[in-house]
Design a protein around this motif. Structure first.
Motif, PDB file in Angstrom:
ATOM      1  N   MET A  73       0.828  -1.208   0.000  1.00  0.00           N
ATOM      2  CA  MET A  73       0.000   0.000   0.000  1.00  0.00           C
ATOM      3  C   MET A  73       0.864   1.260   0.000  1.00  0.00           C
ATOM      4  N   THR A  74       1.973   1.214   0.730  1.00  0.00           N
ATOM      5  CA  THR A  74       2.887   2.350   0.732  1.00  0.00           C
ATOM      6  C   THR A  74       3.439   2.605  -0.663  1.00  0.00           C
ATOM      7  N   LEU A  75       3.838   1.537  -1.332  1.00  0.00           N
ATOM      8  CA  LEU A  75       4.451   1.681  -2.648  1.00  0.00           C
ATOM      9  C   LEU A  75       3.459   2.168  -3.701  1.00  0.00           C
ATOM     10  N   ILE A  76       2.227   1.675  -3.670  1.00  0.00           N
ATOM     11  CA  ILE A  76       1.283   2.066  -4.719  1.00  0.00           C
ATOM     12  C   ILE A  76       0.748   3.477  -4.500  1.00  0.00           C
ATOM     13  N   ASN A  77       0.751   3.953  -3.249  1.00  0.00           N
ATOM     14  CA  ASN A  77       0.239   5.307  -2.983  1.00  0.00           C
ATOM     15  C   ASN A  77       1.341   6.352  -2.862  1.00  0.00           C
ATOM     16  N   LEU A  78       2.602   5.916  -2.818  1.00  0.00           N
ATOM     17  CA  LEU A  78       3.711   6.851  -2.629  1.00  0.00           C
ATOM     18  C   LEU A  78       3.777   7.930  -3.712  1.00  0.00           C
ATOM     19  N   PRO A  79       3.572   7.621  -4.996  1.00  0.00           N
ATOM     20  CA  PRO A  79       3.603   8.695  -6.004  1.00  0.00           C
ATOM     21  C   PRO A  79       2.587   9.798  -5.737  1.00  0.00           C
ATOM     22  N   ILE A  80       1.383   9.428  -5.304  1.00  0.00           N
ATOM     23  CA  ILE A  80       0.359  10.438  -5.007  1.00  0.00           C
ATOM     24  C   ILE A  80       0.771  11.276  -3.803  1.00  0.00           C
ATOM     25  N   ILE A  81       1.322  10.629  -2.785  1.00  0.00           N
ATOM     26  CA  ILE A  81       1.746  11.359  -1.582  1.00  0.00           C
ATOM     27  C   ILE A  81       2.835  12.370  -1.942  1.00  0.00           C
ATOM     28  N   VAL A  82       3.833  11.925  -2.711  1.00  0.00           N
ATOM     29  CA  VAL A  82       4.931  12.819  -3.090  1.00  0.00           C
ATOM     30  C   VAL A  82       4.416  13.981  -3.933  1.00  0.00           C
ATOM     31  N   TRP A  83       3.556  13.699  -4.882  1.00  0.00           N
ATOM     32  CA  TRP A  83       3.020  14.756  -5.745  1.00  0.00           C
ATOM     33  C   TRP A  83       2.235  15.785  -4.943  1.00  0.00           C
ATOM     34  N   MET A  84       1.385  15.326  -4.029  1.00  0.00           N
ATOM     35  CA  MET A  84       0.591  16.261  -3.232  1.00  0.00           C
ATOM     36  C   MET A  84       1.473  17.113  -2.338  1.00  0.00           C
ATOM     37  N   LEU A  85       2.431  16.480  -1.658  1.00  0.00           N
ATOM     38  CA  LEU A  85       3.306  17.244  -0.769  1.00  0.00           C
ATOM     39  C   LEU A  85       4.191  18.201  -1.554  1.00  0.00           C
ATOM     40  N   TYR A  86       4.653  17.771  -2.707  1.00  0.00           N
ATOM     41  CA  TYR A  86       5.458  18.648  -3.563  1.00  0.00           C
ATOM     42  C   TYR A  86       4.670  19.908  -3.921  1.00  0.00           C
ATOM     43  N   THR A  87       3.397  19.736  -4.254  1.00  0.00           N
ATOM     44  CA  THR A  87       2.548  20.879  -4.600  1.00  0.00           C
ATOM     45  C   THR A  87       2.391  21.829  -3.422  1.00  0.00           C
ATOM     46  N   TYR A  88       2.185  21.277  -2.223  1.00  0.00           N
ATOM     47  CA  TYR A  88       2.021  22.125  -1.041  1.00  0.00           C
ATOM     48  C   TYR A  88       3.339  22.820  -0.675  1.00  0.00           C
ATOM     49  N   PHE A  89       4.452  22.090  -0.751  1.00  0.00           N
ATOM     50  CA  PHE A  89       5.737  22.668  -0.371  1.00  0.00           C
ATOM     51  C   PHE A  89       6.146  23.811  -1.313  1.00  0.00           C
ATOM     52  N   LYS A  90       5.745  23.726  -2.568  1.00  0.00           N
ATOM     53  CA  LYS A  90       6.096  24.775  -3.524  1.00  0.00           C
ATOM     54  C   LYS A  90       5.454  26.105  -3.163  1.00  0.00           C
ATOM     55  N   GLU A  91       4.376  26.067  -2.365  1.00  0.00           N
ATOM     56  CA  GLU A  91       3.693  27.296  -1.959  1.00  0.00           C
ATOM     57  C   GLU A  91       4.360  27.971  -0.771  1.00  0.00           C
ATOM     58  N   ILE A  92       5.339  27.292  -0.144  1.00  0.00           N
ATOM     59  CA  ILE A  92       6.020  27.856   1.020  1.00  0.00           C
ATOM     60  C   ILE A  92       7.233  28.664   0.539  1.00  0.00           C
ATOM     61  N   PRO A  93       7.357  29.905   0.962  1.00  0.00           N
ATOM     62  CA  PRO A  93       8.501  30.726   0.521  1.00  0.00           C
ATOM     63  C   PRO A  93       9.836  30.099   0.934  1.00  0.00           C
ATOM     64  N   GLY A  94      10.733  29.969  -0.033  1.00  0.00           N
ATOM     65  CA  GLY A  94      12.048  29.400   0.260  1.00  0.00           C
ATOM     66  C   GLY A  94      12.883  30.282   1.163  1.00  0.00           C
ATOM     67  N   ASP A  95      12.566  31.576   1.236  1.00  0.00           N
ATOM     68  CA  ASP A  95      13.340  32.489   2.090  1.00  0.00           C
ATOM     69  C   ASP A  95      13.228  32.110   3.561  1.00  0.00           C
ATOM     70  N   ILE A  96      12.083  31.550   3.944  1.00  0.00           N
ATOM     71  CA  ILE A  96      11.911  31.163   5.347  1.00  0.00           C
ATOM     72  C   ILE A  96      12.872  30.032   5.702  1.00  0.00           C
ATOM     73  N   LEU A  97      12.996  29.062   4.810  1.00  0.00           N
ATOM     74  CA  LEU A  97      13.925  27.957   5.045  1.00  0.00           C
ATOM     75  C   LEU A  97      15.366  28.459   5.014  1.00  0.00           C
ATOM     76  N   GLU A  98      15.644  29.403   4.127  1.00  0.00           N
ATOM     77  CA  GLU A  98      16.993  29.977   4.057  1.00  0.00           C
ATOM     78  C   GLU A  98      17.342  30.696   5.351  1.00  0.00           C
ATOM     79  N   ALA A  99      16.357  31.388   5.939  1.00  0.00           N
ATOM     80  CA  ALA A  99      16.594  32.067   7.216  1.00  0.00           C
ATOM     81  C   ALA A  99      16.886  31.057   8.320  1.00  0.00           C
ATOM     82  N   ALA A 100      16.193  29.915   8.288  1.00  0.00           N
ATOM     83  CA  ALA A 100      16.449  28.885   9.294  1.00  0.00           C
ATOM     84  C   ALA A 100      17.865  28.335   9.146  1.00  0.00           C
TER      85      ALA A 100
END
Length: 276
Positions: free
Chosen positions: A147-174
């Motif tokens: 189940m992990t393997l068959i759903n992993l592509p969807i999980i990665v795609w969804m999280l990738y989409t959400y992470f792209k909305e977070i400003p990279g400057d905040i991570l750079e400051a950290a």
């Protein structure tokens, strides 16, 4: 200035929304009602909607015939276990693709998504043989892995989409404040993406809970989840609609309750980043 919407238009939209919602929900409602009918009333034509002799004997027989609690526990372990394991793998993977992309990042994302286009039956035989040789047939561990393997592509795609909305400057400051990569992901990125992670978690729990192909082919008795529990009421003698409806109602009840109480979080996550 926001455009005013007339009362008439609001009423029309509300009625249309309720009508569409009722049509979508009606199969579940009909299954629930049928579970309280006798077998004769379940196949009667024309069918009766509310005016029949309601009975709970189907639920009693289902509980007597099958170990419902064991099937529920198997579904919980498989659905939640595979989702959390997928998140542990997908969060670092999505971080690297969102904040440290290479020229091959998009190709990798498309390749991962393309694995969902392959019919599961196309890889059933090799996976079945591997599970047999490694002793994973009819085990919770085996189903959590698949189940992990068959759903992993969807999980990665969804999280990738959400992470792209977070400003990279905040991570750079950290990073400038001395945060290590692990602390950056755990203490900075993850809290900011909680709505997206929560919606990803909920959707993948639902997908794993409802998965039937792999559970029916890789289990027999010990690790059988609720999908196998439902399928057991289809026999060579025919379908017993009332008992099948009772089994289906018992199977969808837990995930329906979870979805009902988490709907606000789910909607918030799905609209995360939609408004600039």
């Amino acid at each position: 200035m926001a455009r005013a919407i007339s009362t008439r238009r609001k009423t029309v939209f509300t009625l249309v929304g309720w009508t569409i919602g009722f049509l979508i929900f009606f199969p579940i409602l009909w299954t629930f009602i049928t579970s309280f009918k006798s077998e004769g009333e379940a196949i009667a034509s024309p069918p009766s909607f509310l005016f029949f002799d309601w009975t709970t004997e189907n639920y009693t027989e289902v509980q007597t015939r099958s170990d419902y609690g064991r099937h529920v526990m198997n579904s919980v372990v498989i659905a939640f276990g595979s989702t959390f394991l997928g998140l542990l793998i997908a969060i670092p993977a999505a971080w690297s693709m969102a904040f440290a992309p290479t020229k091959r990042t998009k190709d990798v994302l498309m390749w991962m998504l393309s694995t969902k286009m392959l019919p599961p039956v196309g890889v059933l035989l090799p996976i079945y043989l591997m599970f047999r040789d490694f002793g994973l047939l009819d085990t919770r561990t085996g189903l959590v892995v698949v189940m992990t393997l068959i759903n992993l592509p969807i999980i990665v795609w969804m999280l990738y989409t959400y992470f792209k909305e977070i400003p990279g400057d905040i991570l750079e400051a950290a990073r400038m404040d001395g945060a290590s990569l692990a602390k950056e992901i755990v203490y900075v990125l993850t809290p900011m993406a909680i709505p997206g992670i929560a919606s990803t978690l909920l959707l993948n729990i639902i997908m794993a809970w409802n998965e039937a192909f792999w559970t029916l082919n890789l289990t027999a008795a010990k690790a059988a989840p609720l999908t196998a529990f439902i399928a057991s009421y289809s026999s060579p003698e025919g379908l017993f609609w009332a008992k099948l409806s009772a089994a289906s109602t018992l199977a969808i009840a837990p995930i329906l309750i979870i979805g009902w109480f988490s709907q606000k979080q789910l909607v918030r996550g799905l609209t995360f980043g939609a408004v600039k």
